[in-house]
Design an enzyme around this catalytic site. Structure first.
Site, short mmCIF file in Angstrom:
data_model
loop_
_atom_site.label_atom_id
_atom_site.label_comp_id
_atom_site.label_asym_id
_atom_site.label_seq_id
_atom_site.Cartn_x
_atom_site.Cartn_y
_atom_site.Cartn_z
N HIS A 1 -8.75 7.83 2.77
CA HIS A 1 -8.13 9.16 2.85
C HIS A 1 -9.16 10.20 2.47
CE1 HIS A 1 -7.59 7.47 -1.16
NE2 HIS A 1 -7.72 8.70 -1.61
N ASP B 1 -0.96 16.20 -1.82
CA ASP B 1 -1.25 15.28 -2.92
C ASP B 1 -0.20 15.46 -4.01
OD1 ASP B 1 -4.12 13.74 -3.92
OD2 ASP B 1 -2.57 14.16 -5.42
N CYS C 1 0.85 -1.20 0.00
CA CYS C 1 0.00 0.00 0.00
C CYS C 1 0.88 1.25 0.00
CB CYS C 1 -0.91 -0.02 1.23
SG CYS C 1 -1.77 1.54 1.50
#
Ligand code: AMP
Ligand code: ZN
Length: 110
Positions: A96, A30, A4
């Site tokens: 998230h 991000d 992950c």
């Protein structure tokens, strides 16, 4: 989970720009922002989606968003998004919350 990417970020096996950390929660910028401000707030522990996260951690996620909004001058408003599952177009299966700001958003979304 070993494969992950967000677990790798949490474990510092992958680089990221960390902007917030608390006991159970981390926030990173991000890598592919869709707004002038775009971070991801996530639990350090791996939960696949909002369907399985410990609801208690949602309190800490809310607190993180409040602190991030204050620290990053999002007083004019912002958008919080959780993409869940296939219809939600979730691409990373570690729950998230996108926090996006510093531009006008439209409603309804596409
Ligand atoms: P979602 O489509 O809701 O699952 O969102 C996944 C988000 O993770 C996307 O906005 C990606 O740009 C972002 N992302 C993917 N890899 C990384 C990374 N290594 N560091 C930061 N953000 C990432
Ligand atoms: Zn994970």
């Amino acid at each position: 989970m070993s494969d992950c990417i967000f677990c790798k970020i949490v474990n510092k096996e992958m680089s990221s720009t960390i902007i917030f950390q608390s006991t159970n929660v981390i926030a990173v910028m991000d890598i592919n922002p869709v707004a002038p401000f775009h971070c991801l707030v996530l639990p350090k522990e791996h939960y696949t989606s909002i369907l399985t996260i410990d609801p208690g951690i949602m309190v800490e996620i809310t607190s993180a968003i409040q602190i991030i909004a204050e620290e990053h001058d999002l007083e004019e408003g912002f958008r919080v998004v959780n993409n869940c599952g296939k219809y939600g177009q979730q691409t990373v299966d570690h729950v998230h919350f996108h926090v996006m700001g510093k531009r006008q958003f439209e409603w309804p979304p596409g």
